[in-house]
Enzyme design. Structure first.
Site, PDB file in Angstrom:
ATOM      1  CG  ASN A 213       1.149   0.777   2.993  1.00  0.00           C
ATOM      2  OD1 ASN A 213       0.431   1.766   2.842  1.00  0.00           O
ATOM      3  ND2 ASN A 213       1.328  -0.112   2.020  1.00  0.00           N
ATOM      4  CD  GLU A 216      -2.078  -0.263   2.406  1.00  0.00           C
ATOM      5  OE1 GLU A 216      -1.803  -1.071   1.503  1.00  0.00           O
ATOM      6  OE2 GLU A 216      -1.961  -0.523   3.629  1.00  0.00           O
ATOM      7  CG  ASP A 284       0.379 -11.280   3.179  1.00  0.00           C
ATOM      8  OD1 ASP A 284      -0.603 -10.548   3.389  1.00  0.00           O
ATOM      9  OD2 ASP A 284       0.727 -11.650   2.041  1.00  0.00           O
TER      10      ASP A 284
END
Length: 337
Positions: A213, A216, A284
């Site tokens: 993301n 990050e 996920d």
């Protein structure tokens, strides 16, 4: 550089994602949900008092992309570690129920199985609201003998896989040795090397797909934040730094950006941002769908568009959720891309 997805792009039917074999390696967790009815404020602290209603447990961490892979008609095998405790035994039961191959899941004597407990206030007709979360975990590095067992499990499964997903929840499984083994085995056997990293990005050079993301990505690049003005330069730097074939940075309500060997820089808007309830597990689902699409032979921008819509479907539900081919097909029928 173009920043918009071409209009009227035809996305493939979700049945194209079925029939693949994917190995997921990473940190698995038991996600526990404790529901209580709020009755009053505590006299001990300014917090609600909840009267217990029910308990639910579901697969979390690296097991969640595996659940999504199975739900979309493909085969998922998991390489992970658990403890020799009740949580570990329960995780095995949930994996079997979900039809996930657990032959690569290694039980370690004395290690705690990760359990994430979410406490929710449930007052109908309102939707449950999370009050607190308590994590029970073990971040200790794997012993060399356990690393060898993990690498042996990978060497047994990757030769038969279309793709491998490294699902890194920062709980110690994906050591540099394990990641190097995944990379080398994928290269040797022609499998897609996909990464969903929440840190340690420097471990994952030469990935087929690297997803993170925006927060990050900013941390990896030493930036305070990434916004609309800096995303193009940031993702280009990340692409060069990691030498990845395709990089996707997801940005929540701001959509996503991607760049790759065969993909010029591109932005996609978020899908139905007004219908977000719980973002748990969205990444996920994204990595599972994107990896399946790449394994099916689709280009990065098609994989990203499919994954973008799939992730938007699961955030409408509480907790880790999966998307089915029927749900995804219905969303694709009304999506404008």
């Amino acid at each position: 550089m173009p920043t918009a997805f071409p209009h009227h792009t035809q996305l493939p039917d979700p049945t194209a994602l079925a029939g693949r074999r994917v190995v997921v390696v990473g940190d698995i967790t038991l996600d526990e949900y404790l529901y209580g009815r709020p009755t009053r404020l505590s006299r001990e602290a300014p917090i609600p008092v909840l009267e217990y209603l029910r308990r639910e447990t579901i697969l979390g961490g690296a097991a969640n992309p595996a659940r999504n892979i199975v739900a979309l008609g493909s085969h998922a095998s998991l390489v992970a570690v658990i403890g020799d405790d009740e949580e570990g035994k329960h995780l095995r039961t949930l994996l079997h129920t979900a039809a996930i191959d657990d032959s690569g899941v290694i039980t370690i004597t004395g290690r705690k199985t990760t359990r994430k407990t979410r406490i929710l206030a449930d007052a109908s007709p309102r939707l449950p609201q999370q009050v607190a979360r308590l994590d029970r975990l073990d971040r200790s590095p794997l012993a060399p003998v356990i690393e060898e067992r993990v690498i042996a499990a990978l060497a047994e499964q990757i030769p038969y896989a279309d793709a491998v997903i490294c699902s890194d929840y920062q709980l110690g499984l994906l050591t540099p040795r394990v990641v190097d083994a995944v990379r080398d085995l994928c290269r040797r056997h022609g499998a897609i090397f996909a990464v969903d990293a929440q840190g340690n990005a420097h471990y994952y050079h030469h990935a087929s797909l690297f997803r993170c993301n925006d927060a990050e990505a900013a941390a990896t690049l030493g930036m305070s934040a990434i916004d609309d003005e800096t995303i193009a330069g940031a993702i280009s730097r990340l692409y060069r730094t990691l030498a990845a074939r395709l990089v996707i940075v997801t940005r929540g309500p701001a959509g996503l950006a991607l760049i790759g060997d065969d993909e010029p820089y591109l932005q996609l808007p978020a899908y139905r941002v007004s219908e977000v309830f719980d973002t748990t597990g969205a990444g996920d689902t994204f990595i599972a769908v994107a990896t399946l699409a790449l394994a099916a032979g689709y280009r990065g921008k098609i994989a990203a568009a499919l994954a973008n819509i799939a992730a938007a479907l699961v955030v409408r539900r509480l907790g880790n959720a999966v998307v089915t081919p029927t749900e995804l097909a219905a969303a694709l029928a009304t999506a404008e891309v």
